[in-house]
Structures are given as structure tokens and as C-alpha cells.
Design a protein around this motif. Structure first.
Motif, PDB file in Angstrom:
ATOM      1  N   SER A  30       0.815  -1.202   0.000  1.00  0.00           N
ATOM      2  CA  SER A  30       0.000   0.000   0.000  1.00  0.00           C
ATOM      3  C   SER A  30       0.855   1.261   0.000  1.00  0.00           C
ATOM      4  O   SER A  30       0.329   2.369   0.030  1.00  0.00           O
ATOM      5  CB  SER A  30      -0.935   0.014   1.215  1.00  0.00           C
ATOM      6  OG  SER A  30      -1.847  -1.067   1.155  1.00  0.00           O
ATOM      7  N   ILE A  31       2.160   1.069  -0.009  1.00  0.00           N
ATOM      8  CA  ILE A  31       3.104   2.174   0.017  1.00  0.00           C
ATOM      9  C   ILE A  31       3.779   2.261  -1.342  1.00  0.00           C
ATOM     10  O   ILE A  31       4.393   1.298  -1.797  1.00  0.00           O
ATOM     11  CB  ILE A  31       4.149   1.984   1.131  1.00  0.00           C
ATOM     12  CG1 ILE A  31       3.446   1.837   2.482  1.00  0.00           C
ATOM     13  CG2 ILE A  31       5.139   3.134   1.145  1.00  0.00           C
ATOM     14  CD1 ILE A  31       4.369   1.473   3.622  1.00  0.00           C
ATOM     15  N   THR A  99       2.871   6.781   0.595  1.00  0.00           N
ATOM     16  CA  THR A  99       1.818   5.919   0.075  1.00  0.00           C
ATOM     17  C   THR A  99       1.484   6.224  -1.374  1.00  0.00           C
ATOM     18  O   THR A  99       1.007   5.359  -2.105  1.00  0.00           O
ATOM     19  CB  THR A  99       0.553   6.014   0.934  1.00  0.00           C
ATOM     20  OG1 THR A  99       0.147   7.384   1.037  1.00  0.00           O
ATOM     21  CG2 THR A  99       0.818   5.459   2.328  1.00  0.00           C
TER      22      THR A  99
END
Length: 117
Positions: A30-31, A99
Motif C-alpha cells: 500500500s506504500i 503511500t
């Protein structure tokens, strides 16, 4: 959006190895990009290595061939394997995460690496 905790720093002799860990509070997938930076006394903070969510890596010329950035998704952790350490590698190492390109950087608190005989 993400908290980062670095660990693994310490004192090592020249030529030795050390592995730093950066544990993220969310999935590393998710980063957009995670990386390691370092700041030596009297110097600016500089890029060491980065890794994207897709697995692409980038290294500073000064560490290329000696350092390896990697990830363990199950642990939400990014690592920096440091081999053939030199005294000039001595610095506080910081983990950075973002992110997305439109969100601000998140920084860990840093971990001290000292290379000395």
C-alpha cells in the motif's frame, strides 16, 4: 498515514555486515515507495536505497554493490542489508515511506550505524 520503526543499527567493524529493518504499520504494497536515507554528522540527509511497491530498486552510487534493499510483505517490513561496511557509512539511517506521489513522506525515528574498528 504510516508509522515506521527502524531497528538493527549498531556498532560494526569495517568490512562487516549489518541488516536494518523498517517495520511499517500498513502493508508495504500500500506504500508507493519505501527507502532508506542516512545522515552523517555535519552532512545532509542522503538517499541510500529505495524500493517501490512493484519491487523496483534504486541505490546510491556509494552503496551500490554493497547494500541490498528488500521486503517481507508478511511482516510489513523493508530491510537494508549492508555488507562490506566502511567507516564512511557511519550515519543515522532513516526509513522513509510514501503511500503515493501526492501524499507526504513518512519518516521513522532513525537508527544509528557506526562502522569503526
Amino acid at each position: 498515514q504510516v508509522q515506521l520503526v527502524e531497528s538493527g543499527g549498531g556498532l560494526v567493524q569495517p568490512g562487516g555486515s549489518l541488516r536494518l529493518s523498517c517495520a511499517a504499520s500498513i502493508s508495504i504494497f500500500s506504500i508507493n515507495v519505501m527507502g532508506w536515507y542516512r545522515q552523517a554528522p555535519g552532512k545532509q540527509r542522503e538517499l541510500v536505497a529505495t524500493i517501490t511497491s512493484g519491487g523496483s530498486t534504486n541505490y546510491a552510487d556509494s552503496v551500490k554493490g554493497r547494500f541490498t534493499i528488500s521486503r517481507d510483505a508478511a511482516k510489513n517490513t523493508v530491510y537494508l542489508q549492508m555488507n562490506s561496511l566502511k567507516p564512511e557509512d557511519t550515519a543515522v539511517y532513516y526509513c522513509k515511506a510514501r503511500t503515493s506521489l501526492s501524499t507526504p513522506n513518512n519518516w521513522g525515528q532513525g537508527t544509528q550505524v557506526t562502522v569503526s574498528s
